[in-house]
Design an enzyme around this catalytic site. Sequence first.
Site, PDB file in Angstrom:
ATOM      1  N   HIS A 222     -47.430  46.223  14.144  1.00 24.35           N
ATOM      2  CA  HIS A 222     -47.011  44.854  13.827  1.00 24.35           C
ATOM      3  C   HIS A 222     -46.283  44.726  12.481  1.00 24.35           C
ATOM      4  O   HIS A 222     -45.236  44.109  12.387  1.00 24.35           O
ATOM      5  CB  HIS A 222     -48.213  43.913  13.846  1.00 24.35           C
ATOM      6  CG  HIS A 222     -49.075  44.071  15.059  1.00 24.35           C
ATOM      7  ND1 HIS A 222     -48.558  44.333  16.304  1.00 24.35           N
ATOM      8  CD2 HIS A 222     -50.422  44.007  15.235  1.00 24.35           C
ATOM      9  CE1 HIS A 222     -49.549  44.412  17.188  1.00 24.35           C
ATOM     10  NE2 HIS A 222     -50.689  44.227  16.561  1.00 24.35           N
TER      11      HIS A 222
ATOM     12  N   HIS B  77     -47.164  43.081  20.804  1.00 23.81           N
ATOM     13  CA  HIS B  77     -47.195  41.651  21.129  1.00 23.81           C
ATOM     14  C   HIS B  77     -46.592  40.795  20.017  1.00 23.81           C
ATOM     15  O   HIS B  77     -46.298  39.628  20.226  1.00 23.81           O
ATOM     16  CB  HIS B  77     -48.611  41.194  21.506  1.00 23.81           C
ATOM     17  CG  HIS B  77     -49.541  41.005  20.349  1.00 23.81           C
ATOM     18  ND1 HIS B  77     -50.229  42.022  19.755  1.00 23.81           N
ATOM     19  CD2 HIS B  77     -49.891  39.893  19.670  1.00 23.81           C
ATOM     20  CE1 HIS B  77     -50.975  41.546  18.782  1.00 23.81           C
ATOM     21  NE2 HIS B  77     -50.785  40.259  18.697  1.00 23.81           N
TER      22      HIS B  77
ATOM     23  N   GLU C 141     -56.136  37.755   8.455  1.00 22.67           N
ATOM     24  CA  GLU C 141     -56.982  37.250   9.546  1.00 22.67           C
ATOM     25  C   GLU C 141     -58.312  36.776   8.985  1.00 22.67           C
ATOM     26  O   GLU C 141     -58.818  37.370   8.016  1.00 22.67           O
ATOM     27  CB  GLU C 141     -57.261  38.370  10.551  1.00 22.67           C
ATOM     28  CG  GLU C 141     -56.027  38.917  11.213  1.00 22.67           C
ATOM     29  CD  GLU C 141     -56.396  39.925  12.297  1.00 22.67           C
ATOM     30  OE1 GLU C 141     -56.598  39.488  13.427  1.00 22.67           O
ATOM     31  OE2 GLU C 141     -56.491  41.116  11.995  1.00 22.67           O
TER      32      GLU C 141
ATOM     33  N   ARG D  87     -62.174  49.156  37.519  1.00 24.48           N
ATOM     34  CA  ARG D  87     -63.508  49.578  37.935  1.00 24.48           C
ATOM     35  C   ARG D  87     -64.445  48.399  38.127  1.00 24.48           C
ATOM     36  O   ARG D  87     -65.565  48.559  38.558  1.00 24.48           O
ATOM     37  CB  ARG D  87     -64.091  50.489  36.853  1.00 24.48           C
ATOM     38  CG  ARG D  87     -63.303  51.745  36.679  1.00 24.48           C
ATOM     39  CD  ARG D  87     -63.705  52.491  35.433  1.00 24.48           C
ATOM     40  NE  ARG D  87     -63.290  51.772  34.238  1.00 24.48           N
ATOM     41  CZ  ARG D  87     -63.394  52.254  33.005  1.00 24.48           C
ATOM     42  NH1 ARG D  87     -63.947  53.429  32.804  1.00 24.48           N
ATOM     43  NH2 ARG D  87     -62.980  51.561  31.960  1.00 24.48           N
TER      44      ARG D  87
ATOM     45  N   LYS E   7     -50.721  48.944  23.162  1.00 26.62           N
ATOM     46  CA  LYS E   7     -51.097  49.704  21.986  1.00 26.62           C
ATOM     47  C   LYS E   7     -52.580  50.065  22.072  1.00 26.62           C
ATOM     48  O   LYS E   7     -53.272  49.434  22.861  1.00 26.62           O
ATOM     49  CB  LYS E   7     -50.793  48.912  20.711  1.00 26.62           C
ATOM     50  CG  LYS E   7     -51.612  47.636  20.585  1.00 26.62           C
ATOM     51  CD  LYS E   7     -51.643  47.123  19.192  1.00 26.62           C
ATOM     52  CE  LYS E   7     -52.568  47.944  18.319  1.00 26.62           C
ATOM     53  NZ  LYS E   7     -53.562  47.160  17.600  1.00 26.62           N
TER      54      LYS E   7
ATOM     55  N   LYS F  56     -58.895  41.837   7.446  1.00 25.70           N
ATOM     56  CA  LYS F  56     -59.802  40.973   8.205  1.00 25.70           C
ATOM     57  C   LYS F  56     -60.699  40.245   7.209  1.00 25.70           C
ATOM     58  O   LYS F  56     -60.874  40.685   6.072  1.00 25.70           O
ATOM     59  CB  LYS F  56     -60.651  41.814   9.147  1.00 25.70           C
ATOM     60  CG  LYS F  56     -59.778  42.568  10.166  1.00 25.70           C
ATOM     61  CD  LYS F  56     -60.411  42.628  11.515  1.00 25.70           C
ATOM     62  CE  LYS F  56     -59.549  43.341  12.518  1.00 25.70           C
ATOM     63  NZ  LYS F  56     -58.670  42.472  13.285  1.00 25.70           N
TER      64      LYS F  56
HETATM   65  C1  BG6 Z   1     -54.144  43.600  17.383  1.00 24.01           C
HETATM   66  C2  BG6 Z   1     -55.187  44.281  16.550  1.00 24.01           C
HETATM   67  O1  BG6 Z   1     -53.111  44.496  17.716  1.00 24.01           O
HETATM   68  O2  BG6 Z   1     -53.593  42.512  16.660  1.00 24.01           O
HETATM   69  C3  BG6 Z   1     -56.272  43.288  16.153  1.00 24.01           C
HETATM   70  O3  BG6 Z   1     -55.773  45.351  17.281  1.00 24.01           O
HETATM   71  C4  BG6 Z   1     -55.667  42.089  15.480  1.00 24.01           C
HETATM   72  O4  BG6 Z   1     -57.226  43.913  15.288  1.00 24.01           O
HETATM   73  C5  BG6 Z   1     -54.537  41.516  16.318  1.00 24.01           C
HETATM   74  O5  BG6 Z   1     -56.686  41.126  15.301  1.00 24.01           O
HETATM   75  C6  BG6 Z   1     -53.805  40.430  15.564  1.00 24.01           C
HETATM   76  O6  BG6 Z   1     -52.938  39.783  16.446  1.00 24.01           O
HETATM   77  P1  BG6 Z   1     -52.533  38.281  16.199  1.00 24.01           P
HETATM   78  O7  BG6 Z   1     -51.577  37.978  17.296  1.00 24.01           O
HETATM   79  O8  BG6 Z   1     -53.795  37.470  16.260  1.00 24.01           O
HETATM   80  O9  BG6 Z   1     -51.917  38.236  14.843  1.00 24.01           O
END
Ligand code: BG6
Length: 501
Positions: free
Chosen positions: A251, A189, A227, A51, A159, A351
């Site tokens: 993950h 990922h 994180e 968009r 996701k 986090k």
């Molecule tokens: C994402 C989450 O799938 O993965 C995020 O939605 C998170 O909240 C992220 O920060 C973490 O990915 P990575 O690759 O930084 O460990």
Amino acid sequence: MNQKPQHAGPGVLVIFGVGGDLAKRLLFPALYNLFQEGLLPEQFAVVGFGRTDVSEEQLREQMRRNLREASGELSADTAAIEWIVSRLSFVRSDFTNPAGYEQLAAKLREIDQARATGGNYLFYLATAPEFFLDVVQHLGQVGLLGQENGQWRRVVVEKPFGHDLESARQLNRDLTRVAEEEQIYRIDHYLGKETVLNILVLRFANGIFEPIWNRRYIDHVQITVAETLGVETRGGYYDHTGALRDMVPNHLLQVLALTAMEPPSAFSATALRGEQVKVLAAVPPLGARDCGMCTVRAQYGAGNEGGSPVPGYREERRVAPDSRTETYVAMKLAVDNWRWVGVPFYLRTGKRLPIRKTEVVIEFRKAPLALFRGASSTLPQANRLVISIQPEESISLEFQAKVPGTEVTVKPVAMRFCNRDFFGYKNRTGYETLLFDAMIGDASLFKRGDMIENSWSIIDPVLKAWAQGAGDLHFYAAGTDGPEAAHELLRRDGHQWRALA
Ligand code: BG6
């Protein structure tokens, strides 16, 4: 998966949500890296769909700038950038507007003519999840999912895949009404991260680990995804999601599956995914009572990050001031099969923790006898294999050694392999392998529908128990290593989290 072609075959990558963050930050830079590695074919094109209020030329200019920044202004490979940008076209449309899909079909026909892309299309859903189904249904309606005359059509779904077991099941049902399961590539990922894949190589390309990779030698396993970031600009999404849904079914359980699965009979999508499905099915869902004992949820309050004060979660933008959403979760799971029964798997993610660190810790049983007891020696310590996924990509084995001298003093030391030291550093996004595999039709690193459902089956009872009040919501100050209750979870079993340092 073993023998990959030298480069992808002819095809068009269509990115839905081309104006979004994922496309800019990860997908285009990944294409740039793939081009540099010679993995893209001459007969290749990209179509952006979205968009975003720009012309095709403006979108190209944005991507040019974005790729220059992403590849580091000075070292930017202009030829690579132009190669990609010159192959980029744009369809401006809402995801729900049928006319946009007609336009897309016409554009793809044109590209097939001009670039000999053979009617092969990879549709990448980099959109908000509420559009996943709309997009796929519209693609089906305009005939873009039919695979006739040897053409391939695939859909990469980002996701979150559902927000609980029922919605994930429903999405699987709905998607497979329009596309074949083999056409659907559900992405996580984490499977693009080098050291996540290295878990498989470590386990199955070496002879020394598998014989001790079981309940007889392993005491417990810890999986940590820590994180430092808070929720940043994603408060609106996150406040309805929480750490459990955001990180665990995808993950953390993905890492658990690779750590705990049985050796596959081949390095193929069917065998690899089959073993992961089995191991996830062996994780018994926590009963309502266990949820209180075996899970910890917590939310960060104001604190310090990297020496600067940061606000608490409830003060973040687009977060309810009385929010009870967890930004941290720790849990203890079991894997009830012959290999693992009795070995706890502890998972934690949060986090605003003091450092960014993703790792798997395999803690082995201690030596059976304290032989080196005495004033100058320690009691037996556990050996640990630490698989560090990020930011450092390394594997280290911690064991005891004698300190040189006349006394027998024992100290923990480590043998360490670091990816970067051995193989050098490559600036990668983590999406290169995943995009390439989707283009060549290797689904090994993508989730099958049943894997997703098995993961949600583990999480669903916890969501339900929490909704009914099981387990208090704890609080931790930003920049500290999580709530005391998470430490207590391990202490009760005589264990301790590996320090977040
Ligand atoms: C994402 C989450 O799938 O993965 C995020 O939605 C998170 O909240 C992220 O920060 C973490 O990915 P990575 O690759 O930084 O460990």
